[in-house]
Design an enzyme around this catalytic site. Structure first.
Site: not given
Length: 466
Positions: A32, A143, A181-182, A237, A272, A319, A322, A445
């Site tokens: 690590e 990684t 807008a992810g 942008v 991203g 990505m 889990h 319920h």
């Protein structure tokens, strides 16, 4: 004495892979590069962002919803340093949990930057420059990924920030400009909007959350706008001028056109993530990568170089932590001679805003593109008793089932606690369930999960409460 397996990286993919390999009787080493285990997810990603989402949600609820329920507390006051401490304590607990699991499973850890010197050999360079060489039969690259950057917009993590900097802002920005807008942009944008920022999200495409079901996303955008988040879609942008007291962003239409200047106190670059392979030495030993910089693997997570494997964000696929975990288990089992595999058709994806958006399986667009005939069943939370009494009626459940076999192909939930509710859909799909199976399963319920049952009933045009 050589190890059976060396895992490079201790994020969700790496640490889970190491633990499963140890359970299967292998001698395991983990390398690590950072001071703490857990990778981006535990340290600067999923875990700290959820702490801030949770705290900011309660802050907003105290300010806007308590009075309606007869709880009089006055206007809440924000103590941002304490909120950040709350977040850090959560991170610390999770990180220490990984260290404990390594000790419990007798996994050796090595701190430093790992470089694959040759098949079976990893060189670890510590912070003080000292190197040591580890040997193993198998090497697993775990990684992860790094923040994707925009050309010409330099991230300083103070005013122009990535998700990392957005998790440690010292004050609430008056104006926050989010590029992208992810999932990350919407989650962190919603945190700071709740805490008092004016938030504008600029997205290159003409929709939010590309890749998710568009009907769900259209309603989701309307809900976020109602909450106070503003959107500028099909825009980009081009540059950010950081010379003045306020940042000045040049925003122009994606399809070319006149630019406008938008001022902001903080700009969050959330376009991203990209695979992280820097310093691994992959080129020198000939490990193949695709045109997006991802390590190429076969169905058993093996690279083209014998004895070297890869999992998680560094290979193709969503990505998601889990997804990496499941791949970590799969590769450990494969290396132990077992039949590890991952069902990529049943990997859920969640946006942890309020309401949450959770999805598993195919979207309507994907089914149409593949020419698969399907039936859709939808049920709104406005017709769910628990949602109604809680005043949390935004959103709906949509189930997509094969028109011939009724097998569930996709489930999309926009609503309170959707991230937990999607687990039922994932289990159903893992077992090849039909919509009829969900419809005939007794749901308690009053719960929000009854909306999932009703959507399954709606596939057969027999919803009860609608």
């Amino acid at each position: 004495m050589p190890h059976d397996i060396i895992v490079i990286g201790s994020g969700p993919g790496g640490y889970v892979c190491a633990i499963r390999a140890a359970q299967l009787g292998m001698k395991v080493a983990v390398v690590e590069k950072d001071k703490t285990f857990g990778g981006s997810c535990l340290n600067i990603g999923c875990i700290p962002s959820k702490a801030l989402l949770h705290a900011s949600e309660l802050y907003e609820e105290a300010g806007h919803a308590f009075a309606k329920m007869g709880i009089k507390v006055g206007a809440p006051k924000l103590d941002l340093p304490t909120m950040m401490k709350f977040k850090d304590e959560g991170v610390d607990g999770n990180v220490k949990g990984v260290a404990f699991l390594f000790r419990k499973n007798k996994i050796e850890s090595f701190q430093g930057v790992g470089r694959i010197a040759a098949p079976g050999r990893v060189e670890v360079k510590a912070a003080d420059g000292k190197t040591q060489t580890l040997e193993a039969k198998a090497i697993v690259i775990a990684t992860g990924s790094d923040v994707a950057r925009l050309k010409g917009i330099a991230i300083d993590e103070k005013r122009i920030v990535s998700s990392t900097g957005a998790l440690v802002l010292e004050r609430v920005p008056e104006r926050l400009l989010v590029i992208g807008a992810g999932v990350i942009g919407l989650e962190l944008g919603s945190v700071w909007r709740r805490l008092g920022a004016q938030v504008l999200v600029v997205e290159f495409l003409d929709r939010i959350l590309p890749g998710m079901d568009s009907e769900v996303c259209k309603q989701f955008q309307r809900i976020l706008e109602k909450q106070g988040m503003a959107f500028k879609l099909a825009s980009k942008v081009a540059a950010v001028d950081a010379a003045g007291k306020r940042l000045k962003a040049q925003v122009e239409p994606a399809a070319a056109g006149a630019a406008e200047t938008i001022e902001a106190d903080v700009v969050l670059v959330a376009v991203g993530r990209v695979p992280f392979t820097e310093g691994l030495g992959l080129e020198a030993i000939g490990v193949a990568k695709d045109n997006k910089g991802r390590v190429t693997v076969d169905a058993h997570y093996a690279t083209n170089v014998p004895g070297i494997y890869a999992i998680g964000d560094v290979i193709a696929g969503p990505m998601l932590a889990h997804k990496a975990e499941d791949e970590g288990v799969a590769v450990a089992e494969i290396l132990a001679g077992q039949a590890g595999h991952v069902n990529y058709d049943a990997v859920p994806n969640v946006v942890y805003t309020f309401p949450e958006l959770a999805t598993v399986g195919k979207t309507e667009e994907e089914l149409k593109a593949a020419g698969i005939a399907y039936n859709a069943g939808k049920f709104p939370f406005t017709a769910n008793g628990r949602a109604k009494v809680n005043h949390q009626t935004d959103g709906f459940v949509k189930i997509l089932a094969d028109a011939k076999t009724d097998r569930v192909l996709g489930v999309h939930i926009l609503g309170p606690d959707a991230g937990n509710m999607i687990a039922e859909a994932a289990v159903a799909m893992e077992f090849g369930a039909a919509a009829e199976d969900i419809a005939r399963t007794c749901h308690a319920h009053p719960t929000l999960t009854e909306a999932v049952k009703e959507a399954a009933l709606a596939v057969g045009k027999r919803a009860i409460h609608m």
